[in-house]
Write a protein that holds these residues in place. Structure first.
Motif, mmCIF file in Angstrom:
data_model
loop_
_atom_site.group_PDB
_atom_site.id
_atom_site.type_symbol
_atom_site.label_atom_id
_atom_site.label_comp_id
_atom_site.label_asym_id
_atom_site.label_seq_id
_atom_site.Cartn_x
_atom_site.Cartn_y
_atom_site.Cartn_z
ATOM 1 N N ALA B 42 0.824 -1.207 0.000
ATOM 2 C CA ALA B 42 0.000 0.000 0.000
ATOM 3 C C ALA B 42 0.860 1.261 0.000
ATOM 4 C CB ALA B 42 -0.922 -0.002 1.218
ATOM 5 N N ALA B 43 1.988 1.241 0.702
ATOM 6 C CA ALA B 43 2.826 2.434 0.802
ATOM 7 C C ALA B 43 3.372 2.821 -0.567
ATOM 8 C CB ALA B 43 3.980 2.186 1.773
ATOM 9 N N PHE B 44 3.924 1.858 -1.298
ATOM 10 C CA PHE B 44 4.531 2.158 -2.597
ATOM 11 C C PHE B 44 3.452 2.536 -3.618
ATOM 12 C CE2 PHE B 44 7.082 -0.943 -0.309
ATOM 13 C CZ PHE B 44 8.204 -0.179 -0.087
ATOM 14 N N PHE B 45 2.333 1.842 -3.530
ATOM 15 C CA PHE B 45 1.184 2.117 -4.394
ATOM 16 C C PHE B 45 0.713 3.566 -4.171
ATOM 17 C CE2 PHE B 45 -3.497 1.032 -5.232
ATOM 18 C CZ PHE B 45 -3.339 1.008 -6.602
ATOM 19 N N ALA B 46 0.541 3.940 -2.905
ATOM 20 C CA ALA B 46 0.036 5.271 -2.571
ATOM 21 C C ALA B 46 1.050 6.345 -2.946
ATOM 22 C CB ALA B 46 -0.282 5.350 -1.084
ATOM 23 N N VAL B 47 2.317 6.102 -2.638
ATOM 24 C CA VAL B 47 3.343 7.097 -2.944
ATOM 25 C C VAL B 47 3.396 7.349 -4.451
ATOM 26 C CG1 VAL B 47 5.855 7.323 -3.091
ATOM 27 C CG2 VAL B 47 4.780 6.873 -0.906
ATOM 28 N N GLY B 48 3.304 6.269 -5.235
ATOM 29 C CA GLY B 48 3.300 6.431 -6.686
ATOM 30 C C GLY B 48 2.109 7.248 -7.142
ATOM 31 N N ALA B 49 0.930 6.930 -6.610
ATOM 32 C CA ALA B 49 -0.290 7.620 -7.015
ATOM 33 C C ALA B 49 -0.198 9.108 -6.681
ATOM 34 C CB ALA B 49 -1.498 6.993 -6.318
ATOM 35 N N TYR B 50 0.205 9.427 -5.462
ATOM 36 C CA TYR B 50 0.261 10.825 -5.056
ATOM 37 C C TYR B 50 1.350 11.586 -5.801
ATOM 38 C CZ TYR B 50 -3.288 10.922 -1.431
ATOM 39 O OH TYR B 50 -4.479 10.930 -0.780
ATOM 40 N N THR B 51 2.508 10.940 -6.029
ATOM 41 C CA THR B 51 3.587 11.628 -6.743
ATOM 42 C C THR B 51 3.100 12.063 -8.112
ATOM 43 O OG1 THR B 51 5.210 10.245 -5.620
ATOM 44 C CG2 THR B 51 5.950 11.402 -7.589
ATOM 45 N N ALA B 81 8.891 5.879 -5.361
ATOM 46 C CA ALA B 81 8.640 4.591 -4.712
ATOM 47 C C ALA B 81 9.950 3.825 -4.554
ATOM 48 C CB ALA B 81 7.639 3.775 -5.529
ATOM 49 N N GLY B 82 10.817 3.936 -5.555
ATOM 50 C CA GLY B 82 12.104 3.245 -5.492
ATOM 51 C C GLY B 82 12.986 3.779 -4.376
ATOM 52 N N VAL B 83 12.998 5.102 -4.207
ATOM 53 C CA VAL B 83 13.817 5.697 -3.144
ATOM 54 C C VAL B 83 13.308 5.246 -1.776
ATOM 55 C CG1 VAL B 83 14.422 7.880 -2.015
ATOM 56 C CG2 VAL B 83 14.563 7.682 -4.497
ATOM 57 N N LEU B 84 11.981 5.213 -1.631
ATOM 58 C CA LEU B 84 11.394 4.745 -0.369
ATOM 59 C C LEU B 84 11.821 3.297 -0.092
ATOM 60 C CD1 LEU B 84 9.324 5.671 1.809
ATOM 61 C CD2 LEU B 84 7.579 4.508 0.487
ATOM 62 N N ALA B 85 11.793 2.466 -1.143
ATOM 63 C CA ALA B 85 12.185 1.060 -0.996
ATOM 64 C C ALA B 85 13.657 0.951 -0.632
ATOM 65 C CB ALA B 85 11.901 0.310 -2.284
ATOM 66 N N ALA B 108 4.276 1.643 5.708
ATOM 67 C CA ALA B 108 2.927 1.827 5.176
ATOM 68 C C ALA B 108 2.107 2.702 6.117
ATOM 69 C CB ALA B 108 2.241 0.481 4.975
ATOM 70 N N GLU B 109 2.267 2.475 7.417
ATOM 71 C CA GLU B 109 1.529 3.253 8.415
ATOM 72 C C GLU B 109 1.964 4.720 8.376
ATOM 73 O OE1 GLU B 109 -0.888 2.421 10.135
ATOM 74 O OE2 GLU B 109 -0.969 3.725 11.886
ATOM 75 N N ILE B 110 3.277 4.949 8.251
ATOM 76 C CA ILE B 110 3.760 6.331 8.241
ATOM 77 C C ILE B 110 3.296 7.046 6.971
ATOM 78 C CG2 ILE B 110 5.861 7.717 8.064
ATOM 79 C CD1 ILE B 110 7.087 5.848 10.118
ATOM 80 N N VAL B 111 3.339 6.353 5.844
ATOM 81 C CA VAL B 111 2.862 6.962 4.599
ATOM 82 C C VAL B 111 1.383 7.327 4.747
ATOM 83 C CG1 VAL B 111 2.298 6.438 2.192
ATOM 84 C CG2 VAL B 111 4.568 5.934 3.069
ATOM 85 N N ARG B 112 0.609 6.414 5.358
ATOM 86 C CA ARG B 112 -0.815 6.675 5.551
ATOM 87 C C ARG B 112 -1.031 7.917 6.426
ATOM 88 N NH1 ARG B 112 -5.000 5.553 8.910
ATOM 89 N NH2 ARG B 112 -3.526 4.953 10.537
ATOM 90 N N LEU B 113 -0.278 7.993 7.538
ATOM 91 C CA LEU B 113 -0.405 9.152 8.427
ATOM 92 C C LEU B 113 -0.009 10.433 7.708
ATOM 93 C CD1 LEU B 113 1.165 7.744 11.724
ATOM 94 C CD2 LEU B 113 -1.225 8.235 11.296
ATOM 95 N N PHE B 114 1.060 10.342 6.919
ATOM 96 C CA PHE B 114 1.546 11.515 6.194
ATOM 97 C C PHE B 114 0.480 12.021 5.220
ATOM 98 C CE2 PHE B 114 3.792 13.586 2.712
ATOM 99 C CZ PHE B 114 4.667 14.434 3.380
#
Lengths: 287, 317
Positions: B42-51, B81-85, B108-114
């Motif tokens: 979910a974190a990488f998916f969300a980060v990609g979508a928002y970016t 997403a790659g940098v996060l990974a 994933a939790e931190i990305v969600r909170l952010f």
């Protein structure tokens, strides 16, 4: 300022008790079964709702409701282990982790099917906090602190004085050595689930007392619980207790400088720090 | 009229299945090839979508975008997403795989909170709307079909890249790490680097899937990246389709997406008057959870099991 910090430390110890009880269960199952149980948070949720069922549904007294909830949660954990996890044990241990992630979701959705998605409480109404030296503490908080103390003492006696507790520690230290010295590992596994799940149910009950009941309450506390278990050295129940209190107090104190919304991030940051500098945890657990 | 509605639904359905196929292909490199547990898809998916959403939205939108072309958004989504990974990988990859799983739910939790709290960037819980769609208005009435074409092309591209990687010496090292990491490093392979590469590559694909999703739906909010939809379903898809098999990943995505859509049909059929919407939703989750356990018990290798390339035997003749 001093009162404010002291107040936060009190809240931290209360929250830390809940995290600690959860982390002990994670640590026990990890030590004996060698996998991170992602369903542990949802066992906490299940325990909290079992108290609700007994207390509100069957109008039992609260102390009895808690005992019923502990027994029901322990039975559920043993049932899950015997129907599912037992069959995955010989396969790749990672399959166990994936299965537990799915089991957690199933338990969570079961709670939501039965009780609905909205938040609930055990007793409606407002509790008036006790005040002393400018500090506030709710009667519920005293139940949490006292209950945690009792459970930690019981756990200590179980691990140190009973044969089963000793066998459990032996198996966590070295499973092969435990098996060849004649320990019945299947029974140890069942008792690990009973202990871990009972503590999880108690933690869930305390969590619901501290805030309220919600189907995903356990999932959201899973991260601090894992962080506490890793902090204390995964597989070490005493370390997990210490880890729980460290996480709880740090999270509360962090609100002095950070937005309270980022509390779970503090647990994560502590976990990352310990993984970088001392991956075996403070008390040197399994790597 | 009936027919056009049906066609529109099929296009919508296949486009989303394509997004899930991308996620499953990304996870396949991490889990199927290398045996790494990522519970924070979910974190990488969300980060990609928002970016991609932030970069391509017009500056007039709320909370404001950069109005860049969509391909720039897609590539940036993969990069972020790659940098996060890379960050998570550097911390956890030299530890037991369980730690990666735990750290990935943390991220994933931190990305969600952010996403929920940093309203100046993401508009918080209200989400971002008006994300531009590619080819919109190019051929009147065919927007959705053209988009589906883009999704299919991207799935095929990633499939091709994954297949190439699988048969290559690089892919062999990944499989060796999965089977026995100590043996792989005894052969002189610096396994940490390979694992890091595989983790980052898989996460980039997940970021790409996020960007595609954002442009497809046109609206994103933190709710869309719930661990259930964005992490759990992807795991069920890959395991059902066949871990390690790229065709399996795509087949699993389509099959489980079909099952998931059918459960919606099923739950609305049974006595809606007795249950609330959240209870019906929970029933669907329960069924998918049960399905995963059944697959793990009865067919852990999936519908299309992994087919390792045949060893080259030149010593025989």
């Amino acid at each position: 300022m001093v009162t404010e910090v002291l107040q936060l430390i009190i809240y931290g110890v209360i929250y830390g008790s809940i995290v600690a009880l959860g982390a002990v269960g994670v640590s026990l199952t990890f030590g004996v079964l060698r996998f991170a149980n992602f369903a542990h948070g949802d066992l906490m949720t299940f325990g909290a709702y079992m108290v609700l069922a007994a207390y509100v549904g069957f109008a039992l007294p609260m102390w009895l409701s808690v005992i019923v909830a502990l027994a029901m949660t322990a039975s559920l954990a043993v049932l899950i282990d015997q129907t599912l996890f037992r069959r995955f044990r010989r396969a790749n241990p990672m399959i166990l982790l994936i299965s537990s992630f799915g089991v957690g979701l199933m338990v969570r959705s079961l709670v939501q099917i039965i009780w609905g998605g909205s938040t609930q409480v055990y007793d409606p109404g407002i509790q008036f906090p006790y005040q002393f030296w400018g500090l506030r503490i709710r009667p519920d908080h005293l139940i949490i602190l006292g209950g945690t103390l009792v459970l930690v003492v019981v756990l200590h006696l179980f691990l140190q004085k009973t044969r089963m507790g000793k066998a459990m520690r032996a198996m966590a230290d070295n499973p092969d050595l435990a098996r060849i010295s004649g320990i019945n590992t299947d029974r140890v596994i069942i008792w690990t689930w009973i202990m871990g799940a009972s503590l999880a149910a108690a933690a869930g009950y305390f969590l619901a007392l501290d805030s309220r009941l919600q189907p995903d309450m356990g999932w959201f506390i899973l991260l601090p619980v894992f962080a506490a278990a890793i902090l204390g050295g995964i597989g070490k129940p005493y370390g997990a207790i210490a880890g729980g209190f460290i996480i709880g107090i740090t999270e509360e104190l962090s609100t002095l400088i950070l937005s309270p919304a980022y509390k779970p991030a503090v647990a994560f940051a502590l976990m990352v720090a310990i993984l970088i500098f001392r991956p075996t945890g403070i008390f040197k657990g399994a790597r | 009229m009936e027919l056009t509605g049906l066609i529109a639904y099929v296009i919508f359905f296949l486009s989303l299945a394509g997004v899930y196929a991308l996620l499953a292909l990304g996870l396949n490199v991490q889990w199927g090839y290398t045996g790494m547990l990522n519970i924070g898809i979910a974190a990488f998916f969300a980060v990609g979508a928002y970016t991609s959403a932030i970069l391509t939205s017009p500056p007039t939108a709320v909370p404001g975008g950069f109005g860049l072309p969509i391909p720039v958004g897609l590539i940036s989504a993969m990069l972020v997403a790659g940098v996060l990974a890379l960050f998570i990988g550097l911390i956890t990859l030299n530890l037991r795989t369980d730690y990666l799983a735990i750290a990935s739910i943390g991220i994933a939790e931190i990305v969600r909170l952010f996403l929920k709290n940093e309203e100046w960037l993401t508009n918080g819980v209200r989400g971002m709307s008006g994300i531009p769609k590619p080819f919109s208005g190019l051929v009147p009435g065919a927007d959705a079909l053209l988009f589906l074409g883009v999704v299919v092309a991207l799935v095929l591209l990633v499939y091709w890249a994954n297949q190439r990687a699988y048969g290559s010496p690089w892919g062999r090292v990944l499989r060796a790490i999965r089977e026995k990491e100590v043996a792989a490093s005894a052969m002189g392979k610096y396994t940490l680097l390979f694992r890091l590469q595989a983790f980052v590559y898989g996460s980039c694909i997940m970021g790409l899937a996020g960007a595609v999703y954002a442009h497809f739906v046109g609206f994103i909010s933190p709710e869309a990246f719930d661990p259930l939809f964005a992490t759990f379903l992807v795991w069920v898809m890959l395991i059902a389709g066949g871990s390690g098999n790229n065709r399996g990943a795509i087949l699993g995505a389509v099959a489980i997406w079909t099952v998931w859509s059918l459960t919606e049909f099923l739950t609305t059929r049974i006595a809606t008057e007795h249950f609330s919407l959240s209870q019906l939703a929970a029933m669907r989750v329960f069924m998918i959870g049960l399905l995963l356990q059944v697959i793990l018990l009865l067919r852990p290798q999936g519908i299309l099991p992994e087919v390792p390339p045949k060893p080259i035997r030149d010593a025989d003749k």
